[in-house]
Design an enzyme around this catalytic site. Structure first.
Site, PDB file in Angstrom:
ATOM      1  N   GLU A   1      -9.391  -1.865   5.561  1.00 23.24           N
ATOM      2  CA  GLU A   1      -9.954  -1.566   6.872  1.00 23.24           C
ATOM      3  C   GLU A   1     -11.179  -2.452   7.126  1.00 23.24           C
ATOM      4  O   GLU A   1     -11.708  -3.066   6.194  1.00 23.24           O
ATOM      5  CB  GLU A   1     -10.346  -0.081   6.926  1.00 23.24           C
ATOM      6  CG  GLU A   1      -9.188   0.888   6.647  1.00 23.24           C
ATOM      7  CD  GLU A   1      -8.149   0.968   7.768  1.00 23.24           C
ATOM      8  OE1 GLU A   1      -8.019   0.004   8.558  1.00 23.24           O
ATOM      9  OE2 GLU A   1      -7.448   1.995   7.843  1.00 23.24           O
TER      10      GLU A   1
ATOM     11  N   HIS B   1      -6.793  -4.689  10.349  1.00 25.76           N
ATOM     12  CA  HIS B   1      -6.559  -4.488   8.910  1.00 25.76           C
ATOM     13  C   HIS B   1      -5.289  -5.212   8.455  1.00 25.76           C
ATOM     14  O   HIS B   1      -4.372  -5.430   9.244  1.00 25.76           O
ATOM     15  CB  HIS B   1      -6.541  -3.000   8.530  1.00 25.76           C
ATOM     16  CG  HIS B   1      -5.316  -2.219   8.905  1.00 25.76           C
ATOM     17  ND1 HIS B   1      -5.306  -0.852   9.036  1.00 25.76           N
ATOM     18  CD2 HIS B   1      -4.029  -2.600   9.169  1.00 25.76           C
ATOM     19  CE1 HIS B   1      -4.094  -0.438   9.347  1.00 25.76           C
ATOM     20  NE2 HIS B   1      -3.303  -1.471   9.449  1.00 25.76           N
TER      21      HIS B   1
ATOM     22  N   ASN C   1      -6.855  -2.664  14.423  1.00 26.79           N
ATOM     23  CA  ASN C   1      -8.273  -2.885  14.085  1.00 26.79           C
ATOM     24  C   ASN C   1      -8.453  -4.125  13.198  1.00 26.79           C
ATOM     25  O   ASN C   1      -9.538  -4.366  12.683  1.00 26.79           O
ATOM     26  CB  ASN C   1      -8.859  -1.645  13.395  1.00 26.79           C
ATOM     27  CG  ASN C   1      -8.159  -1.329  12.081  1.00 26.79           C
ATOM     28  OD1 ASN C   1      -7.241  -2.039  11.691  1.00 26.79           O
ATOM     29  ND2 ASN C   1      -8.603  -0.293  11.399  1.00 26.79           N
TER      30      ASN C   1
ATOM     31  N   ASP D   1       0.837  -1.200   0.000  1.00 28.65           N
ATOM     32  CA  ASP D   1       0.000   0.000   0.000  1.00 28.65           C
ATOM     33  C   ASP D   1       0.871   1.250   0.000  1.00 28.65           C
ATOM     34  O   ASP D   1       2.075   1.182   0.281  1.00 28.65           O
ATOM     35  CB  ASP D   1      -0.941   0.006   1.220  1.00 28.65           C
ATOM     36  CG  ASP D   1      -0.240  -0.340   2.518  1.00 28.65           C
ATOM     37  OD1 ASP D   1       0.997  -0.241   2.568  1.00 28.65           O
ATOM     38  OD2 ASP D   1      -0.932  -0.696   3.483  1.00 28.65           O
TER      39      ASP D   1
HETATM   40  P1  PGA Z   1       2.919  -1.371  12.403  1.00 24.92           P
HETATM   41  O1  PGA Z   1       1.707  -1.393  11.394  1.00 24.92           O
HETATM   42  O2  PGA Z   1       3.912  -2.354  11.898  1.00 24.92           O
HETATM   43  O3  PGA Z   1       3.456   0.036  12.318  1.00 24.92           O
HETATM   44  O4  PGA Z   1       2.379  -1.714  13.751  1.00 24.92           O
HETATM   45  C1  PGA Z   1       1.184  -2.599  10.969  1.00 24.92           C
HETATM   46  C2  PGA Z   1      -0.054  -2.368  10.147  1.00 24.92           C
HETATM   47  O5  PGA Z   1      -0.802  -1.415  10.420  1.00 24.92           O
HETATM   48  O6  PGA Z   1      -0.302  -3.157   9.223  1.00 24.92           O
END
Ligand code: PGA
Length: 222
Positions: free
Chosen positions: A130, A125, A123, A63
């Site tokens: 999302e 995702h 959450n 992404d």
């Molecule tokens: P993070 O993010 O590695 O910064 O915790 C992971 C994600 O949101 O997929």
């Protein structure tokens, strides 16, 4: 699904680096999907140290924020600073989603991706899919969830600077990968990880779709 609990962040990074190293040795022409965020930082550092041959590898990022790719907080900058500028990969072999989402999908569909590495959001995702994202979703422009904006605020000087839109691979796109590795780091991820891997498979918890894939490894450390 089994969640393999590792001793610490170093072991998490080394374990996934071993999987990437094996993949590149077995198949120099590998196609990889790669994540950004805090979780893979140790992995990328370890991969740089191992001096692997990336000359035939193609990478596809999960992404990007919709923002100037040269911005210090863009995911393109993150990948260059933490991995691509430090290994012998061809810049033209490092692909990022852009507004031509169709083209990105076509590139990915040509030959299946060998290994996809994922993080998970608090959450549930994966990439920027999302809660509520369709299990059939493909690469597209999305609005970020309030929780994700909060979680990412630590990287920006002010909440107003945090992008609210992104382009993400879809859940369907991710599921087309031959092998998937999910990395999670920190106690704040443990609950959602358990729910996603062993609870109901539902679009409310996007990562739960991984229960439907037959080659997923899940690694956690607190
Ligand atoms: P993070 O993010 O590695 O910064 O915790 C992971 C994600 O949101 O997929």
């Amino acid at each position: 699904m089994e969640i393999k609990v590792l001793k610490d962040y170093k072991e998490l990074s080394y374990t996934v680096a071993d999987i990437v190293e094996y993949q590149l040795q077995e198949q120099p022409l590998s196609r990889l999907i790669l994540p950004t965020g805090s979780t893979p930082l140790g992995l990328y550092k370890e991969l740089v140290n191992r001096e692997l041959d990336w000359s035939a590898v193609m990478t596809y990022n999960l992404d990007v924020y919709i923002m100037n790719p040269d911005h210090p907080q863009s995911y393109q900058t993150f990948m260059k600073e933490n991995l691509f500028n430090k290994i012998n990969i061809y810049p033209s072999n490092c692909q990022f989603p852009d507004r031509n989402v169709q083209l990105y999908e076509e590139r990915l569909k040509g030959i299946p991706v060998d290994l996809c590495i994922l993080g998970i959001g608090t959450n549930g995702h994966i990439a920027f899919n999302e809660p509520g994202s369709s299990f059939d979703s493909r690469t597209r422009v999305v609005h970020l969830d309030e929780q994700t904006i909060q979680d990412n605020s630590r990287f920006f000087d002010s909440v107003d600077d945090i992008p609210t839109q992104a382009i993400t691979m879809g859940l369907g796109t991710i599921m087309d990968s031959k092998k998937i590795v999910l990395m999670a780091n920190g106690e704040h991820k443990l609950n959602i990880l358990n729910v996603a891997m062993n609870g109901e498979v539902t679009e409310d918890i996007p990562a739960s779709i991984l229960q439907n894939h037959d080659n997923v490894k899940v690694f956690y450390c607190d």
